[in-house]
Every structure is written in structure tokens, then in C-alpha cells.
Motif scaffolding. Structure first.
Motif, PDB file in Angstrom:
ATOM      1  N   ILE A 148       0.879  -1.173   0.000  1.00  0.00           N
ATOM      2  CA  ILE A 148       0.000   0.000   0.000  1.00  0.00           C
ATOM      3  C   ILE A 148       0.910   1.214   0.000  1.00  0.00           C
ATOM      4  O   ILE A 148       1.618   1.466   0.970  1.00  0.00           O
ATOM      5  N   THR A 149       0.888   1.975  -1.084  1.00  0.00           N
ATOM      6  CA  THR A 149       1.916   2.989  -1.248  1.00  0.00           C
ATOM      7  C   THR A 149       1.365   4.267  -1.867  1.00  0.00           C
ATOM      8  O   THR A 149       0.340   4.245  -2.549  1.00  0.00           O
ATOM      9  N   GLY A 150       2.044   5.355  -1.592  1.00  0.00           N
ATOM     10  CA  GLY A 150       1.723   6.625  -2.223  1.00  0.00           C
ATOM     11  C   GLY A 150       2.372   6.792  -3.568  1.00  0.00           C
ATOM     12  O   GLY A 150       2.085   7.741  -4.293  1.00  0.00           O
ATOM     13  N   TYR A 151       3.276   5.868  -3.932  1.00  0.00           N
ATOM     14  CA  TYR A 151       3.934   5.915  -5.230  1.00  0.00           C
ATOM     15  C   TYR A 151       3.154   5.057  -6.214  1.00  0.00           C
ATOM     16  O   TYR A 151       3.057   3.854  -6.058  1.00  0.00           O
ATOM     17  N   GLY A 152       2.576   5.705  -7.239  1.00  0.00           N
ATOM     18  CA  GLY A 152       1.804   4.966  -8.233  1.00  0.00           C
ATOM     19  C   GLY A 152       2.633   4.674  -9.462  1.00  0.00           C
ATOM     20  O   GLY A 152       3.848   4.806  -9.468  1.00  0.00           O
ATOM     21  N   ASP A 196       5.311  -3.018 -11.004  1.00  0.00           N
ATOM     22  CA  ASP A 196       6.184  -4.109 -11.444  1.00  0.00           C
ATOM     23  C   ASP A 196       7.267  -4.410 -10.415  1.00  0.00           C
ATOM     24  O   ASP A 196       7.586  -5.572 -10.150  1.00  0.00           O
ATOM     25  N   ARG A 197       7.830  -3.347  -9.844  1.00  0.00           N
ATOM     26  CA  ARG A 197       8.886  -3.556  -8.850  1.00  0.00           C
ATOM     27  C   ARG A 197       8.336  -4.261  -7.611  1.00  0.00           C
ATOM     28  O   ARG A 197       9.013  -5.108  -7.010  1.00  0.00           O
ATOM     29  N   ALA A 198       7.090  -3.906  -7.219  1.00  0.00           N
ATOM     30  CA  ALA A 198       6.486  -4.544  -6.045  1.00  0.00           C
ATOM     31  C   ALA A 198       6.287  -6.037  -6.278  1.00  0.00           C
ATOM     32  O   ALA A 198       6.587  -6.862  -5.398  1.00  0.00           O
ATOM     33  N   ASP A 215       2.061  -9.772  -3.404  1.00  0.00           N
ATOM     34  CA  ASP A 215       0.970 -10.376  -4.179  1.00  0.00           C
ATOM     35  C   ASP A 215       0.143  -9.314  -4.884  1.00  0.00           C
ATOM     36  O   ASP A 215      -0.368  -9.540  -5.980  1.00  0.00           O
ATOM     37  N   LEU A 216      -0.005  -8.153  -4.262  1.00  0.00           N
ATOM     38  CA  LEU A 216      -0.799  -7.069  -4.823  1.00  0.00           C
ATOM     39  C   LEU A 216      -0.119  -5.739  -4.549  1.00  0.00           C
ATOM     40  O   LEU A 216       0.634  -5.598  -3.579  1.00  0.00           O
ATOM     41  N   HIS A 217      -0.420  -4.766  -5.404  1.00  0.00           N
ATOM     42  CA  HIS A 217       0.114  -3.412  -5.254  1.00  0.00           C
ATOM     43  C   HIS A 217      -1.057  -2.459  -5.408  1.00  0.00           C
ATOM     44  O   HIS A 217      -1.689  -2.406  -6.462  1.00  0.00           O
TER      45      HIS A 217
END
Length: 508
Positions: A471-475, A481-483, A489-491
């Protein structure tokens, strides 16, 4: 004081007398002169000394001046050197044309005046300096663009963290109804404005990525009707709060197409939000039809409003970046002027078209989106997924923002989950190894050990038994892809709507 560098000219000619004469003319004009008698020697000296201008005779004993010029242009290290052909033999117009086509910047036939030679060299030198300045400016602009993109990504991250805390908190409040009408109205305002801020942040980043061709659709077969129903559910409370009617007409049968559900929602949310923004009184109509064009089916979505309309001089550029129908100094309508640019780009990525119509100021507007539908033989609905029942889970929450962490924990516990929390990556890994949770919600921008490293550590030390959600503020696709490569499992991107998070947890 640093002395300015004298311009250097490489004079290439196999005739000793001609070479000496040109050398003297150029030296008397203040140039530093290098010389070569063969084409191969000229290529070597050009790569070693990088002269400003090459005066190149066409007829040489080894390879022709045409070939020398072609090789200079093919070499990135010498491609920008200005080249002037000279010849006493190849003087016809077709020979001059051949030399210029091969990459020469000028062509002088011998004999020539000293003033003509010097003037041509100076002209080529000015040309080279202008090209170098343009190249430097282009590099500076590219660097500024890169820094701008980095700034926007950081800005989005910093904005999404507080938005996530607010959105999660309002999600908790909405699960506890209130009889106080004023409080209920205030909750509605916070809810709507938080979602509006989130959309503005997404649009700001998306327009940068789209204009650089960095957006990739994650496509699959979907029913456009279902997408539109989801959009209407989000938009209707806002239109009703403004006293606007929303009339919807959808076909009875599914409209199957290949598309990105998130991006399609973004298209129609922007159009409906735009219609509401520019309509003070009246209503908005969403009408969807299926039409056949040249043997293929299209979904035609029309969004019509009774608002301020679009002036005829604005209409041709309404989809341009930062264009707006309301250009008054008061800027009462708000917005960034990028929503319709996103709509056009995303529609085109889906193989469709969008057009705008208006009869002028005060007469409303209509936006029409056409999207290709799947062939009727492909219109078989996918098998429904089995319904899952949600049970309380053991969840690890790794988040460094205290407000976001507290709001998320209370929301998860409200849903019956057992939650443990960590303020940084190192503590998150430690808790995961000790307590073995079923699922971990991990922020990416963590102190000490970032979210990518946390995922890698958990995959190596805990294995595949734990489900990992970034769960990130970087979209953006790069972060997604990096996640996944790191082991998630999910981004998903902040702020996460509570109902979306609920569905996500139920589906894992």
C-alpha cells in the motif's frame, strides 16, 4: 581571465599547393588549422581532435570526400562536426546535390575567393554553435522534465499519506450512523472532498505519465455496464448534493469489451465530474447505446449537461492540456485543466474516440465516447467467481505515518480482524517472523528498511504462507512491477477506499 578557445578547422586535400593556400587563408583569418592528405587520415584526426569545421575536398587518393562525410555522420563522436565540400573537378549541380545529400553542410567549387571561403567557414561555425546551444537546451529541458517527474511522484506520495488517513477515518465514521443532520452533512462534505483531492492527485501524475507514453493498460474482458454502474454509484451523491438530477439510460444486455477497468472508470468519472462542475442548475444525462459501424460493434456513451456550455472558440482545443471552459480570473469552477486531456488519451489507448459538442455559452455540452466492443461470438460472460465469506484474519500493518496507521488499524479491527502494527520495516520483519500473520499490509516508503526489502526478507524467512499487499503513495506501472518482483501479491495506491479494501481482503 580564461582566453576563448580558437576555432579549429581541419583542411583535407591531397594537393599540396591547394592545401597550403587554404591553410594560409584560414590562419590569417584567426583559425587554428589541422591538415590531412587522405580520407582515412581525415577520419582519424576528426575523431581525435574534434574540429569545429572540416574543409573536405571530394577527390582524394583513397576514399572519396562523399564517403568521408558519410562515415563522419555515422559516427556519434563526429556526427555534429560541420563539413564543407570543395572540388575543382566535381562542379556540376548533380555533384553538389550528391555531396549535400551525403551530409555536407556547404559546397564550394574551386577556384574560390579567400573571402568566400572564410565567410562560409564562419557561417558553418555559427550553425554549429547554434546546434550545440540547442542540444544543451534540449538536455537541460530533459533534465528539468526528469526532476519535475521526480517532484510530482514525491508530491503525490506526501499528499496520499494524509489522504489515506482521512479516507480511512471517514470510512470508520460512516459505519456509525448519526442522527445529527449537521454532522451527517459534514461527513458527506469530508467524504466527497477527500475523494476529489485523491482524483486530482491521480490526474496530476497520470497526465505526466501519459504525455510521455508511460501508461500501460492492464486489460481484460469486462462489461462496460458494470464499470458505469460503479462510476454512477460514486458520482450520484455529489450531483445530488449540488441539487442536480442525474438521468441514466443503460442497455439491458452486457457490453463486453477489452479494457482496463480502472482507466475506464477514470474516463467516465472525469466526464461526469466535469459535467457537474460546469452545471449550476438542471440535470446531467448519461446515455449508453450499442451501434454497428462498418461491420463492427461500438459502445457509444454520451454525457450531456445543461450547464454553462463551451464557447465556439474554445471547443476545438477543449481536450488540450490546461484548457478550460471557465477562463475567468475568479476560477469559480476549480480543477487543473487536465481531466479532458486524460480522457482523450485513455480513450485512444482503448482504441476509441471522444468528441465534444456544444451550441455555445449557456447551452450545455455533450461528450461522446465510442469504444470498440468484442465480436458477438466472444460475448460469452465469464463464469462467476464463487462467493467468499469473510472471517477475521491475523493482519500485520507496517506503516510509518502514525495517523494513517491508527486509522487503518481501527478500521480493520472494526471488521473483526486481529491487527498488529509496526512503524518501520525492521520491526515489521521482526513481528512477521515471530507472530506469523496471515497477511501483511506494507507501506513502501518506510524508514530503515523500505517496503521492497521487507517483502524480500519475508519471502526468504517466512515463505509463501504469508500474503503481502503493498500500500503505497507511489503509483505508476514502474512501482507496480517492482512490487511484484520484490514478492508482493498485490500493489495498491493510497488512499484506498474502505469498501475497496474490504473487497480486497475478502478476495485474498
Amino acid at each position: 581571465m580564461v582566453e576563448p578557445r580558437l576555432a579549429t578547422v581541419l583542411n583535407v586535400n591531397d594537393d599540396d599547393a591547394n592545401r597550403y593556400l587554404v591553410n594560409r587563408i584560414l590562419e590569417m583569418a584567426g583559425y587554428t588549422v589541422l591538415e590531412a592528405a587522405t580520407g582515412m587520415a581525415a577520419l582519424l584526426m576528426a575523431e581525435q581532435h574534434r574540429p569545429d569545421v572540416i574543409v573536405l575536398d571530394v577527390k582524394l587518393p583513397d576514399i572519396s570526400g562523399y564517403e568521408v562525410c558519410a562515415r563522419l555522420r555515422a559516427n556519434p563522436d563526429t556526427a555534429s562536426i560541420a563539413v564543407m565540400h570543395t572540388s575543382a573537378t566535381f562542379v556540376t549541380s548533380d555533384k553538389k546535390a550528391r555531396g549535400l545529400d551525403a551530409g555536407a553542410d556547404a559546397y564550394l567549387t574551386q577556384p574560390f575567393d579567400a573571402s568566400e571561403l572564410v565567410a562560409t567557414v564562419r557561417s558553418l561555425q555559427r550553425l554549429r554553435h547554434a546546434e550545440q546551444a540547442a542540444r544543451r537546451r534540449a538536455n537541460e529541458l530533459a533534465e528539468m522534465d526528469r526532476r519535475k517527474d521526480e517532484f510530482l511522484a514525491m508530491l503525490a506520495h506526501e499528499l496520499r499519506n494524509p489522504l489515506a488517513a482521512i479516507m480511512t477515518s471517514i470510512g470508520i465514521l460512516e459505519r456509525n450512523p448519526t442522527d445529527n443532520l449537521k454532522e451527517a452533512r459534514m461527513r458527506g462534505i469530508i467524504h466527497r472532498q477527500t475523494h476529489h483531492l485523491a482524483r486530482l492527485v491521480d490526474d496530476l501524475l497520470d497526465v505526466s505519465r501519459i504525455t510521455r507514453g508511460k501508461v500501460e493498460l492492464r486489460t481484460g474482458r469486462l462489461d462496460l455496464r458494470a464499470v458505469l454502474l460503479q462510476v454512477i454509484q460514486v458520482i450520484r451523491p455529489g450531483t445530488e448534493a449540488r441539487g442536480l438530477g442525474l438521468e441514466v439510460s443503460l442497455p439491458d444486455s452486457p457490453l463486453w469489451l477489452t479494457g482496463d477497468a480502472t482507466r475506464l472508470e477514470q474516463i467516465f468519472t472525469n466526464l461526469l465530474d466535469n459535467a457537474a462542475k460546469y452545471t449550476d442548475t438542471g440535470h446531467i444525462t448519461l446515455r449508453v447505446e450499442q451501434e454497428g459501424v462498418n461491420g463492427s460493434a461500438q459502445a457509444v456513451v454520451r454525457v450531456r449537461d445543461t450547464g454553462i456550455g463551451i464557447p465556439q472558440d474554445v471547443l476545438p482545443r477543449i481536450f488540450d492540456l490546461f484548457a478550460q471552459a471557465d477562463t475567468s480570473l475568479e476560477r469559480t469552477r476549480g480543477g487543473l485543466g487536465i481531466g479532458l486531456t486524460l480522457v482523450r488519451q485513455l480513450v485512444q489507448l482503448h482504441g476509441g474516440q471522444v468528441t465534444a459538442r456544444s451550441h455555445g455559452t449557456g447551452k450545455g455540452s455533450e461528450f461522446e465516447v465510442r469504444l470498440p466492443l468484442l465480436h458477438f461470438m466472444e460475448e460469452t460472460a465469464p463464469a462467476p467467481l464463487p462467493r467468499r465469506t469473510r472471517a477475521g484474519r491475523h493482519i500485520l500493518l507496517v506503516e510509518d505515518n502514525p495517523d494513517a496507521r491508527q486509522a487503518m488499524r481501527e478500521l480493520l479491527e472494526l471488521w473483526g480482524h486481529q491487527v498488529e502494527e509496526a512503524p518501520d520495516g525492521l520491526r515489521g520483519v521482526e513481528l512477521a517472523v515471530q507472530r506469523r500473520p496471515e497477511l501483511a499490509l506494507v507501506d513502501i516508503g518506510l524508514p530503515g528498511l523500505d517496503g521492497y526489502r521487507v517483502a524480500q526478507e519475508l519471502r526468504s524467512r517466512v515463505g509463501r504462507d504469508i500474503r503481502l499487499v503493498a500500500i503505497t503513495g507511489y503509483g505508476g506501472p514502474e512501482g507496480h512491477d517492482r512490487a511484484l518482483k520484490a514478492g508482493f501479491d498485490l500493489h495498491i495506491v493510497k488512499p484506498v477506499k474502505p469498501d475497496e479494501l474490504d473487497r480486497l481482503l475478502s478476495s485474498l
